[in-house]
Motif scaffolding. Sequence first.
Motif, PDB file in Angstrom:
ATOM      1  N   LEU A  91      13.436   1.559  -6.614  1.00  0.00           N
ATOM      2  CA  LEU A  91      13.225   0.843  -7.762  1.00  0.00           C
ATOM      3  C   LEU A  91      11.580   0.877  -8.173  1.00  0.00           C
ATOM      4  N   GLY A  92      10.682   0.136  -7.026  1.00  0.00           N
ATOM      5  CA  GLY A  92       9.428   0.242  -7.432  1.00  0.00           C
ATOM      6  C   GLY A  92       8.427   1.040  -8.191  1.00  0.00           C
ATOM      7  N   THR A 122      -3.489  -7.536  -8.885  1.00  0.00           N
ATOM      8  CA  THR A 122      -3.891  -8.223  -8.844  1.00  0.00           C
ATOM      9  C   THR A 122      -2.281  -9.422  -9.305  1.00  0.00           C
ATOM     10  N   LEU A 123      -2.018  -8.937 -10.769  1.00  0.00           N
ATOM     11  CA  LEU A 123      -0.444  -9.748 -10.866  1.00  0.00           C
ATOM     12  C   LEU A 123       0.317  -9.201 -10.005  1.00  0.00           C
ATOM     13  N   GLY A 124       0.172  -8.038  -9.407  1.00  0.00           N
ATOM     14  CA  GLY A 124       1.114  -7.426  -8.990  1.00  0.00           C
ATOM     15  C   GLY A 124       1.662  -7.175  -7.754  1.00  0.00           C
ATOM     16  N   GLY A 125       0.567  -8.196  -6.566  1.00  0.00           N
ATOM     17  CA  GLY A 125       0.694  -8.967  -5.369  1.00  0.00           C
ATOM     18  C   GLY A 125      -0.290  -7.969  -4.208  1.00  0.00           C
ATOM     19  N   MET A 126      -0.317  -6.544  -4.736  1.00  0.00           N
ATOM     20  CA  MET A 126      -0.679  -5.718  -4.723  1.00  0.00           C
ATOM     21  C   MET A 126      -1.691  -5.741  -3.309  1.00  0.00           C
ATOM     22  N   ILE A 171       6.929  -4.122  -9.540  1.00  0.00           N
ATOM     23  CA  ILE A 171       6.393  -3.176  -8.010  1.00  0.00           C
ATOM     24  C   ILE A 171       6.082  -2.819  -6.316  1.00  0.00           C
ATOM     25  N   THR A 172       5.605  -3.837  -6.471  1.00  0.00           N
ATOM     26  CA  THR A 172       3.896  -3.958  -5.381  1.00  0.00           C
ATOM     27  C   THR A 172       4.857  -5.381  -4.323  1.00  0.00           C
ATOM     28  N   TYR A 173       5.079  -6.484  -5.284  1.00  0.00           N
ATOM     29  CA  TYR A 173       5.013  -7.694  -5.134  1.00  0.00           C
ATOM     30  C   TYR A 173       6.908  -7.961  -4.164  1.00  0.00           C
ATOM     31  N   GLY A 174       7.934  -7.891  -5.342  1.00  0.00           N
ATOM     32  CA  GLY A 174       9.045  -8.037  -4.802  1.00  0.00           C
ATOM     33  C   GLY A 174       9.758  -7.101  -3.740  1.00  0.00           C
ATOM     34  N   PRO A 175       9.531  -5.954  -3.497  1.00  0.00           N
ATOM     35  CA  PRO A 175       9.908  -5.003  -2.655  1.00  0.00           C
ATOM     36  C   PRO A 175       8.739  -5.519  -1.479  1.00  0.00           C
ATOM     37  N   ALA A 176       7.536  -5.650  -1.383  1.00  0.00           N
ATOM     38  CA  ALA A 176       7.026  -6.201  -0.536  1.00  0.00           C
ATOM     39  C   ALA A 176       7.978  -7.928   0.523  1.00  0.00           C
ATOM     40  N   GLU A 230       0.775  -1.720  -0.126  1.00  0.00           N
ATOM     41  CA  GLU A 230      -0.095  -0.236   0.098  1.00  0.00           C
ATOM     42  C   GLU A 230       1.324   1.572  -0.158  1.00  0.00           C
ATOM     43  N   ILE A 231       1.844   0.825   0.903  1.00  0.00           N
ATOM     44  CA  ILE A 231       2.732   2.511   0.682  1.00  0.00           C
ATOM     45  C   ILE A 231       3.222   2.867  -0.495  1.00  0.00           C
ATOM     46  N   ILE A 232       3.498   1.481  -1.219  1.00  0.00           N
ATOM     47  CA  ILE A 232       4.577   1.753  -2.797  1.00  0.00           C
ATOM     48  C   ILE A 232       3.713   2.735  -3.381  1.00  0.00           C
ATOM     49  N   THR A 233       2.329   2.000  -3.929  1.00  0.00           N
ATOM     50  CA  THR A 233       0.916   1.712  -4.566  1.00  0.00           C
ATOM     51  C   THR A 233       0.334   3.882  -3.904  1.00  0.00           C
ATOM     52  N   LEU A 234       0.030   3.527  -3.205  1.00  0.00           N
ATOM     53  CA  LEU A 234       0.364   5.340  -2.179  1.00  0.00           C
ATOM     54  C   LEU A 234       0.976   6.844  -2.775  1.00  0.00           C
ATOM     55  N   SER A 235       2.047   6.090  -2.958  1.00  0.00           N
ATOM     56  CA  SER A 235       3.151   7.354  -3.240  1.00  0.00           C
ATOM     57  C   SER A 235       3.527   7.461  -4.568  1.00  0.00           C
TER      58      SER A 235
END
Length: 265
Positions: free
Chosen positions: A153-154, A188-192, A215-220, A70-75
Amino acid sequence: MKKLYKYLFVSRISLSNNLVYVENFIVRNFFLVFIIYIMLMLWQNIYGQKGDVIAGLSLRQMIWYLIVTEIITLSRSDVFNEVSVDVKNGNIAYMLNKPYSYVFYCFSNSLGEIGVKLITNATIGLIIGVLYVGPLIEFKLTQLPFVVLSILLGICINFFIHICLSLTSFWVEENSAFYWIYSKLVFTLGGMLIPIEMFPEWIERLARRLPFAYITYGPARLVVDFSLSNFASVLAFQLGYLLIFIGLSTFIYRKGVRALNVNGG
């Protein structure tokens, strides 16, 4: 060096402008508290039925995983709407003779907004994570630089995909559908929403090859289950996709400029 200084100057001005409204960012992004609370209630029920570990994560790790996604998506910046408007109303014509790359100008100008959002969201996320499920005891401070790099990077990959989509305004008058489809792919596919390990095997394999997961899954995932080998794998994909979308965005922009037909302004 002079070219780099121009973009750094733009970023500094953008950061100063956005710091004026930091209280607004905090208030506006405070609904993260309610999002994670709802997720906590949902996953508590799921773990109560399925067991203590799902997709290799405990309930505490799952909530921290969702907080990071959520932090990555909202930023993110509002670059999609800004660039789309510039192209549609003809403002971009006034930027063609400026001594900078339009794509990298947008990136530099967005860094201030992204930076303030990231700091405020991360602060709120850390507080609610500790309050809701307690600290992530598996996480070590020595892992922090690797995780921060992956998160940045994400966010950068997300930015350049957004600008690629926004530049379709050169040819498509109404391109908001592209943004909607992309956001759902990240969801979905980004694992958010859930880790991609919970998908059927063939979907998981596909997701691991697509940019959305990095973008989301890897860093999280690195935050809750860090290893140097996983970091190296995620980093390789992130750097590769970042270079691809930087190149693609500059290519689309150059093609669009050649075919530019200003309808307004």
